[in-house]
Enzyme design. Structure first.
Site, PDB file in Angstrom:
ATOM      1  N   GLN A   1      -4.563  -1.750   9.910  1.00  0.00           N
ATOM      2  CA  GLN A   1      -4.457  -3.042   9.235  1.00  0.00           C
ATOM      3  C   GLN A   1      -5.038  -4.147  10.117  1.00  0.00           C
ATOM      4  O   GLN A   1      -4.659  -4.305  11.274  1.00  0.00           O
ATOM      5  CB  GLN A   1      -2.986  -3.325   8.872  1.00  0.00           C
ATOM      6  CG  GLN A   1      -2.772  -4.575   8.034  1.00  0.00           C
ATOM      7  CD  GLN A   1      -3.425  -4.519   6.659  1.00  0.00           C
ATOM      8  OE1 GLN A   1      -3.515  -3.467   6.033  1.00  0.00           O
ATOM      9  NE2 GLN A   1      -3.902  -5.661   6.191  1.00  0.00           N
TER      10      GLN A   1
ATOM     11  N   ASP B   1     -11.211   2.879   4.937  1.00  0.00           N
ATOM     12  CA  ASP B   1     -11.490   1.442   4.914  1.00  0.00           C
ATOM     13  C   ASP B   1     -12.988   1.135   4.844  1.00  0.00           C
ATOM     14  O   ASP B   1     -13.382   0.009   4.546  1.00  0.00           O
ATOM     15  CB  ASP B   1     -10.942   0.801   6.203  1.00  0.00           C
ATOM     16  CG  ASP B   1      -9.785  -0.133   5.949  1.00  0.00           C
ATOM     17  OD1 ASP B   1      -9.695  -0.681   4.842  1.00  0.00           O
ATOM     18  OD2 ASP B   1      -8.972  -0.315   6.875  1.00  0.00           O
TER      19      ASP B   1
ATOM     20  N   LYS C   1       0.837  -1.205   0.000  1.00  0.00           N
ATOM     21  CA  LYS C   1       0.000   0.000   0.000  1.00  0.00           C
ATOM     22  C   LYS C   1       0.876   1.262   0.000  1.00  0.00           C
ATOM     23  O   LYS C   1       0.575   2.235  -0.694  1.00  0.00           O
ATOM     24  CB  LYS C   1      -0.938  -0.004   1.225  1.00  0.00           C
ATOM     25  CG  LYS C   1      -2.047  -1.064   1.117  1.00  0.00           C
ATOM     26  CD  LYS C   1      -2.812  -1.271   2.429  1.00  0.00           C
ATOM     27  CE  LYS C   1      -3.767  -2.453   2.317  1.00  0.00           C
ATOM     28  NZ  LYS C   1      -4.452  -2.792   3.568  1.00  0.00           N
TER      29      LYS C   1
HETATM   30  N1  GUN Z   1      -6.960  -6.922   6.158  1.00  0.00           N
HETATM   31  C1  GUN Z   1      -7.371  -7.602   5.067  1.00  0.00           C
HETATM   32  N2  GUN Z   1      -8.035  -6.778   4.214  1.00  0.00           N
HETATM   33  C2  GUN Z   1      -8.040  -5.563   4.774  1.00  0.00           C
HETATM   34  C3  GUN Z   1      -8.568  -4.292   4.385  1.00  0.00           C
HETATM   35  O1  GUN Z   1      -9.198  -4.115   3.341  1.00  0.00           O
HETATM   36  N3  GUN Z   1      -8.357  -3.275   5.249  1.00  0.00           N
HETATM   37  C4  GUN Z   1      -7.697  -3.445   6.425  1.00  0.00           C
HETATM   38  N4  GUN Z   1      -7.559  -2.398   7.207  1.00  0.00           N
HETATM   39  N5  GUN Z   1      -7.200  -4.587   6.833  1.00  0.00           N
HETATM   40  C5  GUN Z   1      -7.366  -5.647   6.003  1.00  0.00           C
END
Ligand code: GUN
Length: 290
Positions: free
Chosen positions: A93, A116, A49
């Protein structure tokens, strides 16, 4: 069978976002990443990311908290980013270590910085089909893959495997929307569903988001179905330098023989999640500054 190329489609979106950011006259969106502990998958996702953000011209700030961090310390960090006018979006995350209340952390993020889309307000806006909110990145990425692959959902039976907050529930709500790119009939299956294969065999579009390697076999899929594999499972593989390989929730070979279109793992849904996070960050920035 046609492969749906998430790498190619996400690259198109990244190019579009680069143009958008370049037109902002030097003002830069900024996303704050919060990672707790050293879960190897989380380390790798956040790194990816950061890299894509840099490519687009989005700033990112990574904070890594120790595995033992308290709920209050995590909340204090989120609050700091909520109040920081330079931070457009905040991403915590998932998964967090089990002593932390993940849902409470998602709710602590200001809805207008919740890139998110996990905050109660944004899930409510999704339910009300109000585009002012933020849609969770993996579900938004799945819909964008289908749209750009010319898969028409109207009147089709979409079967979702999995009912998580991160994928299953929001993707079901999206496919159900009264919008020209949606309008599907949606069934959500989960670990307690009876006669699962009977239901999945009725799917025109099957979305597998259960997190179990190779769960979907060929006999669970109708001839000509479109299959979206959301799983990213790490399987030990001593022949690889990393010691593991990634595999989806779908048995790729067997389902290839049945499906009309299929997403690979890696290179399907994964890169779309990252692209949608960037799109949400740009949207958050615009809403805060224009
Ligand atoms: N863990 C797996 N997919 C995601 C996501 O889309 N956002 C976040 N914050 N954590 C994740």
């Amino acid at each position: 069978m046609e492969l749906i190329d998430g790498n190619r489609i996400s690259a198109e979106i990244i190019e579009e976002l680069k143009t958008d950011v370049a037109a902002m006259d030097g003002a830069k969106p900024c996303v704050a990443f919060i990672r707790v502990g050293e879960d190897p998958a989380s380390v790798s996702y956040v790194r990816k990311k950061e890299k894509v953000a840099r490519e687009i011209g989005i700033e990112s700030r990574l904070t890594v908290l120790p595995e033992t961090v308290s709920q209050d310390e995590l909340f204090a960090l989120i609050d700091g980013f909520n109040q920081d006018p330079f931070v457009s979006g905040i991403l915590i995350q998932s998964p967090l270590p089990s002593h932390l209340d993940e849902l409470a952390a998602f709710r602590k993020v200001l809805p207008e910085k919740d890139v998110d889309g996990f905050h109660t307000v944004n899930l409510g806006l999704l339910c009300q089909e109000d585009d002012a909110g933020f849609v969770a990145c993996t579900p938004a990425g799945i819909m964008e893959l289908l749209r750009r692959s010319k898969v028409d959902l109207a009147g089709k039976h979409v079967v979702v495997l999995g009912r998580s907050l991160i994928v299953g529930k929001p993707v079901a709500l999206l496919a159900l929307q009264k919008k020209d790119w949606a309008n599907a009939t949606v069934t959500v299956c989960h670990s307690r569903t009876n006669n699962l294969a009977e239901i999945t065999r009725q799917a025109d579009v099957l979305i597998a988001a259960i997190g179990k390697a190779g769960f979907v076999s060929g006999d669970m899929v109708k001839d000509g179905a479109v299959v979206i594999d959301v799983g990213i499972n790490r399987i030990p593989d001593p022949s690889r330098k990393s010691g593991y390989r990634l595999t989806g929730d779908v048995q790729f070979e067997a389902v290839s023989a049945k499906a009309s279109k299929l997403t690979p793992v890696p290179g399907g849904v994964g890169p779309m999640t990252v692209a949608m996070l960037m799109r949400n960050t740009v949207k958050a920035f615009r809403r805060q500054h224009f």
